[in-house]
Scaffold this active site. Structure first.
Site, PDB file in Angstrom:
ATOM      1  N   CYS A   1       0.682  -1.159  -0.454  1.00 44.58           N
ATOM      2  CA  CYS A   1       0.305  -0.159  -0.032  1.00 44.58           C
ATOM      3  C   CYS A   1       0.734   1.322  -0.206  1.00 44.58           C
ATOM      4  CB  CYS A   1      -0.789  -0.043   1.323  1.00 44.58           C
ATOM      5  SG  CYS A   1      -2.386  -1.181   1.265  1.00 44.58           S
TER       6      CYS A   1
ATOM      7  N   HIS B   1      -2.809   7.290   2.431  1.00 46.41           N
ATOM      8  CA  HIS B   1      -3.453   5.623   1.862  1.00 46.41           C
ATOM      9  C   HIS B   1      -4.824   5.753   2.552  1.00 46.41           C
ATOM     10  CE1 HIS B   1      -3.931   1.923   0.607  1.00 46.41           C
ATOM     11  NE2 HIS B   1      -3.932   1.265   1.756  1.00 46.41           N
TER      12      HIS B   1
ATOM     13  N   ASN C   1     -10.120   0.304   0.049  1.00 44.91           N
ATOM     14  CA  ASN C   1      -8.784  -0.539  -0.030  1.00 44.91           C
ATOM     15  C   ASN C   1      -8.204  -0.448  -1.399  1.00 44.91           C
ATOM     16  OD1 ASN C   1      -5.975  -1.017   0.200  1.00 44.91           O
ATOM     17  ND2 ASN C   1      -6.579  -1.556   2.235  1.00 44.91           N
TER      18      ASN C   1
HETATM   19  O1  UT7 Z   1      -3.975  -1.163   3.926  1.00 45.90           O
HETATM   20  C1  UT7 Z   1      -2.843  -1.065   5.106  1.00 45.90           C
HETATM   21  C2  UT7 Z   1      -4.100  -2.189   5.694  1.00 45.90           C
HETATM   22  N1  UT7 Z   1      -4.707  -1.523   5.955  1.00 45.90           N
HETATM   23  C3  UT7 Z   1      -5.627  -1.688   7.603  1.00 45.90           C
HETATM   24  O2  UT7 Z   1      -4.917  -0.306   7.323  1.00 45.90           O
HETATM   25  C4  UT7 Z   1      -6.669  -2.115   7.975  1.00 45.90           C
HETATM   26  C5  UT7 Z   1      -6.288  -1.432   9.422  1.00 45.90           C
HETATM   27  N2  UT7 Z   1      -7.039  -1.493  10.286  1.00 45.90           N
HETATM   28  C6  UT7 Z   1      -8.914  -1.921  10.695  1.00 45.90           C
HETATM   29  O3  UT7 Z   1      -8.882  -0.991   9.844  1.00 45.90           O
HETATM   30  C7  UT7 Z   1      -9.929  -2.241  11.615  1.00 45.90           C
HETATM   31  O4  UT7 Z   1      -8.786  -2.916  12.507  1.00 45.90           O
HETATM   32  C8  UT7 Z   1     -10.739  -3.095  10.926  1.00 45.90           C
HETATM   33  C9  UT7 Z   1     -11.048  -2.416  10.116  1.00 45.90           C
HETATM   34  C10 UT7 Z   1     -10.199  -3.874  10.144  1.00 45.90           C
HETATM   35  C11 UT7 Z   1     -11.199  -3.899  12.139  1.00 45.90           C
HETATM   36  O5  UT7 Z   1     -11.709  -3.289  13.044  1.00 45.90           O
HETATM   37  P1  UT7 Z   1     -11.677  -3.357  14.547  1.00 45.90           P
HETATM   38  O6  UT7 Z   1     -11.788  -1.880  15.030  1.00 45.90           O
HETATM   39  O7  UT7 Z   1      -9.721  -2.955  14.875  1.00 45.90           O
HETATM   40  O8  UT7 Z   1     -12.585  -4.703  15.360  1.00 45.90           O
HETATM   41  P2  UT7 Z   1     -11.433  -5.607  15.538  1.00 45.90           P
HETATM   42  O9  UT7 Z   1     -10.266  -6.076  14.622  1.00 45.90           O
HETATM   43  O10 UT7 Z   1     -11.083  -5.460  17.292  1.00 45.90           O
HETATM   44  O11 UT7 Z   1     -12.712  -6.770  15.612  1.00 45.90           O
HETATM   45  C12 UT7 Z   1     -13.466  -6.313  16.590  1.00 45.90           C
HETATM   46  C13 UT7 Z   1     -14.718  -7.429  16.444  1.00 45.90           C
HETATM   47  C14 UT7 Z   1     -14.821  -9.298  16.252  1.00 45.90           C
HETATM   48  O12 UT7 Z   1     -14.880 -10.168  17.097  1.00 45.90           O
HETATM   49  P3  UT7 Z   1     -15.052  -9.852  18.719  1.00 45.90           P
HETATM   50  O13 UT7 Z   1     -13.574 -10.637  18.798  1.00 45.90           O
HETATM   51  O14 UT7 Z   1     -15.015  -8.844  19.471  1.00 45.90           O
HETATM   52  O15 UT7 Z   1     -16.448 -11.027  18.785  1.00 45.90           O
HETATM   53  C15 UT7 Z   1     -14.705  -9.738  14.736  1.00 45.90           C
HETATM   54  O16 UT7 Z   1     -14.594 -10.566  14.919  1.00 45.90           O
HETATM   55  O17 UT7 Z   1     -15.856  -7.061  14.764  1.00 45.90           O
HETATM   56  C16 UT7 Z   1     -15.698  -8.632  13.839  1.00 45.90           C
HETATM   57  N3  UT7 Z   1     -15.316  -8.623  12.584  1.00 45.90           N
HETATM   58  C17 UT7 Z   1     -16.693  -8.472  11.993  1.00 45.90           C
HETATM   59  N4  UT7 Z   1     -17.337  -8.397  12.527  1.00 45.90           N
HETATM   60  C18 UT7 Z   1     -18.368  -8.120  11.351  1.00 45.90           C
HETATM   61  C19 UT7 Z   1     -14.394  -8.099  12.186  1.00 45.90           C
HETATM   62  N5  UT7 Z   1     -14.816  -8.315  11.170  1.00 45.90           N
HETATM   63  C20 UT7 Z   1     -15.974  -8.340  10.699  1.00 45.90           C
HETATM   64  C21 UT7 Z   1     -17.208  -7.764  10.230  1.00 45.90           C
HETATM   65  N6  UT7 Z   1     -18.758  -7.607  10.268  1.00 45.90           N
HETATM   66  N7  UT7 Z   1     -16.386  -7.548   8.749  1.00 45.90           N
END
Ligand code: UT7
Length: 319
Positions: free
Chosen positions: A113, A246, A276
């Site tokens: 990225c 990005h 993204n």
């Molecule tokens: O290009 C560079 C690469 N990418 C990035 O920069 C992405 C960087 N990271 C992010 O944007 C965020 O960390 C995410 C959007 C990927 C995730 O958001 P978050 O607020 O960090 O959520 P999390 O990973 O802590 O997950 C929270 C909950 C989890 O459930 P539990 O364990 O709390 O029960 C996940 O399993 O959300 C769940 N979850 C979802 N729920 C519904 C993860 N993906 C999804 C989904 N729909 N698509």
């Protein structure tokens, strides 16, 4: 002193739009979760027959037309991609043939990225050193090919697309300064840990990510590298008209702008409609704002990349 100016921009998005609701119909996710956690509403996905070089071709044609430059006069083509058409030849060589620009140097840059910022800094140095008088710099990705479409934690985050700029030598900047950084110790938090060996896929061909760790890392380094780049350019935040980080997650973009003390109106956001698109996200956003007449000649724009590797970097440019 010889410098590089952006004299044309272009972009391309595949026709097919996939909304959050399409994911919600077959995965345990929802439009509300995706919007709240990422700001993403929809993304464009390439057709089966469309490869990175096809997307790059459309974006490049637009950028060349905007620059008023014939492809046959190009002296350098650099394509940033992590989803190339082939292992080799490079997507840049395939693009060169499709453009009818045979003869000039052409190669790919792989910095995920951060790829476009790495490619832009590379082409800038070719122009500053006198090795090229102009350059086509492209970010083109088909991340849809490396996603596990059953993994809700990753497949909702990405899209396909391409963006391009034409650089030309000038006495005036143009590109003031670039700062590129990497730390391979963090390779494991965002990767596609697979390869082709003996005619088979070894490891995994799908994107894997520790989302939380990537999030924290991105916000920290985007702030750091903004300050480093301003210092290298001898400029201050007050000089920056637009910040184009990005486009990974609107929360990362807003947190970066807030930490920098930059007004929300100066933050470029396209992740809501593009998701993204990895190396394509920054030139896609740049072209969209240029064509909308929002980024104009004389504006100072900071372009920022961050992604797998881990890699990150920024470029400060006067349009
Ligand atoms: O290009 C560079 C690469 N990418 C990035 O920069 C992405 C960087 N990271 C992010 O944007 C965020 O960390 C995410 C959007 C990927 C995730 O958001 P978050 O607020 O960090 O959520 P999390 O990973 O802590 O997950 C929270 C909950 C989890 O459930 P539990 O364990 O709390 O029960 C996940 O399993 O959300 C769940 N979850 C979802 N729920 C519904 C993860 N993906 C999804 C989904 N729909 N698509």
């Amino acid at each position: 002193m010889r410098r590089a100016r952006i004299v044309g921009t272009g972009s391309y998005l595949p026709a097919r739009v996939v909304t959050n609701d399409e994911f919600a119909q077959r995965l345990d996710t929802s439009d509300a979760w995706i919007r709240e956690r990422t700001g993403i509403r929809e993304r464009h996905i390439a057709d089966d027959g469309q490869n990175a070089s096809d997307l790059a071709l459309e974006a490049s044609r637009e950028a060349l037309a905007a620059a008023g430059l014939a492809a046959s006069r190009l002296e350098l083509i650099v394509v940033a991609t992590s989803t190339p058409d082939y292992i080799f030849p490079s997507t840049a060589c395939l693009l060169q043939a499709k453009l009818g620009a045979a003869g000039c140097a052409a190669f790919d840059v792989q910095a995920v990225c951060s790829g476009f910022v790495y490619a832009l800094a590379t082409a800038d140095n070719f122009i500053r050193s006198g090795m090229a008088r102009n350059a086509l710099v492209v970010g083109a990705e088909v991340f849809s090919r490396i996603l596990d479409w059953n993994d809700r934690a990753t497949c909702v985050l990405f899209g396909d697309g391409a963006g391009a700029v034409v650089l030309a030598a000038d006495e005036r900047p143009g590109i003031h300064a670039s700062v590129l950084r990497a730390d391979g110790r963090h390779a494991g938090i965002l990767s596609v840990p697979g390869n082709i060996c003996g005619g088979r896929v070894c490891g995994s061909p799908f994107l894997q990510m520790q989302g939380n760790q990537v999030f924290k890392f991105a916000v920290r380094v985007l702030e750091e590298v903004a300050h480093e780049t301003l210092a290298a350019a001898g400029m201050s935040l007050a000089d920056v008209d637009w910040l184009i980080p990005h486009q990974a997650n609107v929360r990362i973009l807003e947190a970066t702008a807030k930490k920098l003390g930059l007004a929300r109106e100066r933050l470029v956001v396209t992740v809501d409609r593009h998701a993204n698109t990895s190396a394509a996200s920054v030139p896609l956003a740049l072209d969209e704002y240029v064509r909308a007449g929002r980024i104009r000649a004389g504006h100072n724009v900071m372009l920022q990349g961050v992604g797998g590797g881990f890699t990150w970097g920024a470029t400060l440019v006067t349009m």
